[in-house]
Design a protein around this motif. Sequence first.
Motif, PDB file in Angstrom:
ATOM      1  N   SER A 122       1.941   3.339  -0.610  1.00  8.98           N
ATOM      2  CA  SER A 122       2.190   3.598   0.892  1.00  8.98           C
ATOM      3  C   SER A 122       3.308   4.934   0.931  1.00  8.98           C
ATOM      4  O   SER A 122       3.074   5.601   1.984  1.00  8.98           O
ATOM      5  N   LYS A 123       4.191   5.186   0.279  1.00 10.80           N
ATOM      6  CA  LYS A 123       4.922   6.281   0.289  1.00 10.80           C
ATOM      7  C   LYS A 123       4.231   7.482   0.039  1.00 10.80           C
ATOM      8  O   LYS A 123       4.395   8.562   0.873  1.00 10.80           O
ATOM      9  N   LEU A 124       3.354   7.568  -1.054  1.00 16.58           N
ATOM     10  CA  LEU A 124       2.688   8.729  -1.242  1.00 16.58           C
ATOM     11  C   LEU A 124       1.562   8.871  -0.073  1.00 16.58           C
ATOM     12  O   LEU A 124       1.478  10.241   0.386  1.00 16.58           O
ATOM     13  N   VAL A 125       0.798   8.035   0.280  1.00 12.63           N
ATOM     14  CA  VAL A 125       0.226   8.343   1.649  1.00 12.63           C
ATOM     15  C   VAL A 125       0.834   8.919   2.717  1.00 12.63           C
ATOM     16  O   VAL A 125       0.459   9.851   3.483  1.00 12.63           O
ATOM     17  N   PHE A 126       1.925   8.172   3.078  1.00 11.35           N
ATOM     18  CA  PHE A 126       2.676   8.555   4.300  1.00 11.35           C
ATOM     19  C   PHE A 126       3.260  10.139   4.107  1.00 11.35           C
ATOM     20  O   PHE A 126       3.131  10.767   5.264  1.00 11.35           O
ATOM     21  N   THR A 127       3.499  10.332   3.133  1.00  8.00           N
ATOM     22  CA  THR A 127       4.079  11.737   2.857  1.00  8.00           C
ATOM     23  C   THR A 127       2.949  12.615   2.594  1.00  8.00           C
ATOM     24  O   THR A 127       3.092  13.988   2.446  1.00  8.00           O
ATOM     25  N   GLY A 128       1.742  12.217   2.485  1.00  5.01           N
ATOM     26  CA  GLY A 128       0.634  13.223   2.212  1.00  5.01           C
ATOM     27  C   GLY A 128       0.407  13.692   0.940  1.00  5.01           C
ATOM     28  O   GLY A 128      -0.265  14.772   0.560  1.00  5.01           O
ATOM     29  N   LYS A 129       1.139  12.988  -0.011  1.00  7.66           N
ATOM     30  CA  LYS A 129       1.108  13.315  -1.465  1.00  7.66           C
ATOM     31  C   LYS A 129      -0.024  12.790  -2.435  1.00  7.66           C
ATOM     32  O   LYS A 129       0.149  13.002  -3.548  1.00  7.66           O
ATOM     33  N   GLY A 130      -0.749  11.840  -1.765  1.00  7.29           N
ATOM     34  CA  GLY A 130      -1.504  10.989  -2.759  1.00  7.29           C
ATOM     35  C   GLY A 130      -2.554  10.134  -2.053  1.00  7.29           C
ATOM     36  O   GLY A 130      -2.438   9.832  -0.751  1.00  7.29           O
ATOM     37  N   THR A 131      -3.862   9.899  -2.524  1.00  8.82           N
ATOM     38  CA  THR A 131      -4.724   8.547  -2.093  1.00  8.82           C
ATOM     39  C   THR A 131      -4.744   7.896  -3.222  1.00  8.82           C
ATOM     40  O   THR A 131      -4.996   8.133  -4.306  1.00  8.82           O
ATOM     41  N   PRO A 132      -4.674   6.591  -2.730  1.00  8.98           N
ATOM     42  CA  PRO A 132      -4.721   5.419  -3.966  1.00  8.98           C
ATOM     43  C   PRO A 132      -6.311   5.313  -4.189  1.00  8.98           C
ATOM     44  O   PRO A 132      -7.212   5.735  -3.703  1.00  8.98           O
ATOM     45  N   PRO A 133      -6.507   4.749  -5.339  1.00  7.30           N
ATOM     46  CA  PRO A 133      -8.019   4.477  -5.918  1.00  7.30           C
ATOM     47  C   PRO A 133      -8.648   3.694  -4.969  1.00  7.30           C
ATOM     48  O   PRO A 133      -8.075   2.893  -4.205  1.00  7.30           O
ATOM     49  N   LYS A 134     -10.101   4.112  -5.063  1.00  2.00           N
ATOM     50  CA  LYS A 134     -10.996   3.170  -3.928  1.00  2.00           C
ATOM     51  C   LYS A 134     -10.738   1.605  -4.508  1.00  2.00           C
ATOM     52  O   LYS A 134     -10.969   1.425  -5.814  1.00  2.00           O
ATOM     53  N   GLU A 135     -10.870   0.960  -3.859  1.00  2.00           N
ATOM     54  CA  GLU A 135     -10.793  -0.848  -4.142  1.00  2.00           C
ATOM     55  C   GLU A 135     -11.979  -1.197  -3.909  1.00  2.00           C
ATOM     56  O   GLU A 135     -12.805  -0.869  -2.755  1.00  2.00           O
ATOM     57  N   VAL A 136     -12.690  -1.973  -4.787  1.00  2.00           N
ATOM     58  CA  VAL A 136     -13.782  -2.815  -4.468  1.00  2.00           C
ATOM     59  C   VAL A 136     -13.731  -4.170  -4.980  1.00  2.00           C
ATOM     60  O   VAL A 136     -12.559  -4.781  -5.546  1.00  2.00           O
ATOM     61  N   ALA A 137     -14.637  -5.070  -4.545  1.00  2.00           N
ATOM     62  CA  ALA A 137     -14.575  -6.432  -4.595  1.00  2.00           C
ATOM     63  C   ALA A 137     -14.468  -7.184  -5.961  1.00  2.00           C
ATOM     64  O   ALA A 137     -13.792  -8.072  -6.204  1.00  2.00           O
ATOM     65  N   ASN A 138     -15.318  -6.733  -6.821  1.00  2.00           N
ATOM     66  CA  ASN A 138     -15.549  -7.564  -8.200  1.00  2.00           C
ATOM     67  C   ASN A 138     -16.010  -6.512  -9.230  1.00  2.00           C
ATOM     68  O   ASN A 138     -16.171  -5.476  -9.081  1.00  2.00           O
TER      69      ASN A 138
END
Length: 138
Positions: free
Chosen positions: A89-105
């Motif tokens: 959340s902190k990285l996304v808010f500051t524009g410094k990162g994007t978390p890995p894509k999440e999938v269901a299974n």
Amino acid sequence: MNIKQLTLAVSLTCTSMLTFADVAVIVHPSNNNALDADAIAKIYTGKVKSFDDGSKIIAIALDSGNPIADEFNEKALKKSSSQLKAYWSKLVFTGKGTPPKEVANDAEVISLVASNPSTIGFISAGAADGSVKVVQSF
């Protein structure tokens, strides 16, 4: 030992085995990059964005709340799922990162990794098949 105690013992053993399931980190079979536990942690915390060969990394994760995702976060990243969520959340808010894509299974992770040499993912160890290569287990 009476039947009640035996049933309880078997239940606890099965539950503990489910709780501590092994997690396998997988890549495309053609990916020959060296990936140790430290490199995997750096990938899943956004500190490394490309493999040693220069190809861009596409990290795939299981949905937060999935027991295997929780296990991966604890063992590989040394963070609880809530700590990891706050971190991203902190990285996304500051524009410094994007978390890995999440999938269901697991099946979806395997499908994505098997179809793209730039992907990396994690699944329950028992789900790995010949379409992917296991590079690390936790």
